[in-house]
Design an enzyme around this catalytic site. Structure first.
Site, PDB file in Angstrom:
ATOM      1  N   GLU A   1       0.878  -1.170   0.000  1.00 51.41           N
ATOM      2  CA  GLU A   1       0.000   0.000   0.000  1.00 51.41           C
ATOM      3  C   GLU A   1       0.909   1.211   0.000  1.00 51.41           C
ATOM      4  OE1 GLU A   1      -1.484   3.197   0.813  1.00 51.41           O
ATOM      5  OE2 GLU A   1      -1.804   2.509   2.867  1.00 51.41           O
TER       6      GLU A   1
ATOM      7  N   CYS B   1      -2.849   8.615   3.227  1.00 50.57           N
ATOM      8  CA  CYS B   1      -2.700   7.936   1.937  1.00 50.57           C
ATOM      9  C   CYS B   1      -3.937   8.135   1.071  1.00 50.57           C
ATOM     10  CB  CYS B   1      -2.417   6.448   2.150  1.00 50.57           C
ATOM     11  SG  CYS B   1      -3.647   5.594   3.152  1.00 50.57           S
TER      12      CYS B   1
END
Length: 621
Positions: free
Chosen positions: A322, A356
């Site tokens: 990720e 993020c």
């Protein structure tokens, strides 16, 4: 006499036996229910708050904070520190207060921790789902009851505000614990799969077995959630886990993981199941190249993610990456700007933009660009930057909308990127530079910033900024907006806002990313039943949801006979070794393929005739 009266006042031996049996069964059932209630009840445990999380905590202010204790300030090293060891300094990025200094793990330390985790997992692999749920329930109760101190610990080590800690740390972690309790067993219990006509006499199952020891290398932006999320998923899957935290948040991570270890101890399980590694980058490959580690989850930058992928490939260790994102929010023509402005402000400035899946750029129709730009600039100028945990200072009151960034390391580069955008025509009417707090000059603050219409190929429009910076771009057609949204190397999350939700969904389907919210941002992470992850340079693999939980297991297929006493696989003589006749054996297989897979009943019928004729033909061996 009624049946109930006969049971309460038996007249015969048979009635008495029936009555005794019923009351005995009821008693056994009640005892079992009582045992089940006690077994499933959350176990209370005590984990004291660290003194550094106290709002009145005082220590030495570090003028030029740095992770390396040797270069930051040698006086921060513990008494008697070994000269041949490396030490990491923990400090509050909002104030510069020294929190603690930790000895960095060596390669031997990391190998020992991996071995300890592996030894503990041998027993944990056979734990029941009830055992694992008891741990999750105990952790959830502790988290909810201690959310105030958890928010203070997260804020102290990362510089975030209490509000950002509540939304990004506690709320999301509680949601994951709740999902594991409600759905984890269903996702991991053996699953029956369908059989084809060819194997209709077989029973097919998939069993999800623990992998053993897994690893997670996580970022610093959410020290509670980024640590607990992979740990609780790994434990529920039956694994032990070695967590490598960021050097920036070793102080808080040790405390947060310490609570999990104390919970395991209180639940009568081995706390060695969870290990924390804090090392400098030079030692990280000991973990990523370990043959004991059976899966790696990495949360961090694209640059480091590539290195982790190369290291994991050496032993073909499965990997979930990720990485970064440049999440766009497309605002369709005619959208009510006042209705959604608060969502956009939260999406941009939550956690000082260090998210993020935070909104990195607003893409708005040219007819609404000026209005949106003015609104965002006005509201951004009203934002206050500062610490929420600070020693009392005369004349200073703690008010903060936006906390500190994790460090000053990126300030020079951010300033360069913003100056380049302004030089090439972008407008910056607020922010654009570091902020020196009048009372806490060692804090790592950057002014909340708004950038208007930078060039398409500029660094500010293409790179993940991970900072409190709002980027606003205009478009002429919706096709242009989609091109702007897809025009970076990232593909993590996105949002589409508009008055027509059906049309917004159509636009969302054209965005190349892993997750999209309609008239909202980042809400897909609150639903822990959904897989979280992206595409392109944002990484691959998923955590959260059934996909994420199952990725931490070995899916083992077990296929057996439904009625073994009646039918089992047999090898017809025509295809038995040694093959008696190539012609007849081919006729048999060809007929079988046609019977089971040809289109239409006639073709299947011809295949059956062909199969039977080949099977019944006498074969001379």
């Amino acid at each position: 006499m009624s049946r109930i009266s006969r049971l309460l006042y038996p007249e015969t031996t048979v009635d008495a036996i029936i009555t005794i049996s019923l009351f005995l069964s009821l008693g056994i059932w009640l005892v079992f229910q009582r045992y089940k209630t006690i077994r499933d009840r959350a176990v209370l445990f005590y984990w004291p708050a660290p003194r550094e999380a106290d709002p009145d905590f005082r220590s030495k202010f570090i003028e030029n904070p740095a992770l390396d204790a040797h270069t930051s300030d040698p006086s921060l090293l513990p008494h008697g520190a070994a000269r041949d060891r490396k030490y990491i300094t923990s400090y509050d990025p909002a104030t510069g207060l020294h929190l603690n200094t930790f000895m960095a793990d060596t390669a031997r330390d990391i190998e020992t921790k991996i071995a300890n985790a592996a030894a503990a997992q041998e027993e944990w692999a056979f734990s029941t789902f009830a055992d694992r749920k008891r741990v999750m329930k105990s952790l959830k109760r502790w988290l909810v009851e201690n959310q105030d101190v958890c928010a203070r610990v997260a804020a102290r080590d990362s510089g975030k505000t209490f509000l950002d800690a509540g939304l990004g740390e506690i709320l999301t972690t509680a949601a994951k614990l709740d999902w594991l309790l409600d759905h984890g067993t269903r996702v991991l219990k053996p699953e029956t799969r369908h059989s084809s006509l060819l194997t209709i006499y077989k029973h097919s199952e998939v069993h999800f077995e623990p992998l053993g020891v897994v690893a997670a290398l996580v970022s610093w932006n959410y020290p509670l959630h980024n640590a607990w999320s992979p740990i609780i998923a790994s434990l529920f899957a039956g694994n032990a886990i070695v967590l490598k935290c960021s050097e920036h948040v070793i102080w808080s991570t040790l405390w947060f993981v310490g609570a999990i270890k104390e919970c395991l101890r209180a639940c009568k399980f081995n706390p060695e199941l969870v290990q924390v590694v804090c090392c400098l980058p030079s030692e990280a490959e000991v973990l990523t190249k370990s043959t004991v580690i059976k899966h790696i989850t990495f949360i961090g930058s694209e640059e480091v993610g590539r290195k982790v992928a190369l290291a994991a490939a050496e032993n073909m260790t499965p990997l979930t990456l990720e990485l970064g994102g440049k999440d766009p929010a497309i605002i369709l023509p005619g959208t009510d700007l006042d209705r959604y402005i608060s969502i956009w402000m939260r999406g941009i400035f939550q956690n000082a933009g260090q998210n993020c899946v935070g909104i990195e750029k607003l893409i708005v129709h040219q007819t609404q660009y000026e209005e949106l730009y003015d609104i965002v600039v006005r509201r951004t100028k009203e934002l206050r930057s500062g610490p929420v945990l600070a020693p009392p200072v005369e004349g200073f009151e703690t008010y903060a909308d936006v906390g500190a960034m994790i460090s000053r390391d990126r300030f020079r580069d951010l300033k360069r990127v913003l100056d380049e955008a302004e030089h090439h025509g972008a407008t910056i009417d607020t922010g654009g530079k570091p902020y020196i707090h009048p009372y806490f000059g060692s804090g790592s603050y950057f002014y909340p910033t708004v950038v208007g219409n930078p060039p398409y190929d500029s660094l500010v429009a293409q790179r993940e900024l991970f900072a409190p910076i709002a980027l606003i771009q205009s478009y002429e057609t919706v096709e242009d907006a989609i091109e702007l949204a897809n025009g970076t190397k990232y593909g993590l999350g996105a949002s589409v806002f508009g008055p027509d939700e059906t049309y917004a969904i159509q636009v969302a389907k054209q965005i190349k990313c892993g997750m999209v919210s309609i008239n909202d941002y980042g809400v897909f992470y609150l639903n822990q039943d959904l897989p979280f992850g992206g595409t392109k340079a944002s990484g691959y693999g998923r955590f959260s949801g059934p996909e994420g939980l199952r990725s931490l297991t070995n899916p083992k297929v077990i296929i057996s006979d439904r009625l073994p006493f009646l039918i089992q696989t047999s090898i017809p003589r025509v295809v038995d070794y040694p093959i008696p006749s190539l012609v007849q054996s081919w006729e048999f297989v060809s007929g079988m393929v046609a019977f089971f897979y040809a289109d239409g009943y006639r073709a299947r019928g011809r295949g059956l005739v062909k199969l039977v004729n080949a099977a019944k033909t006498n074969v001379i061996r």
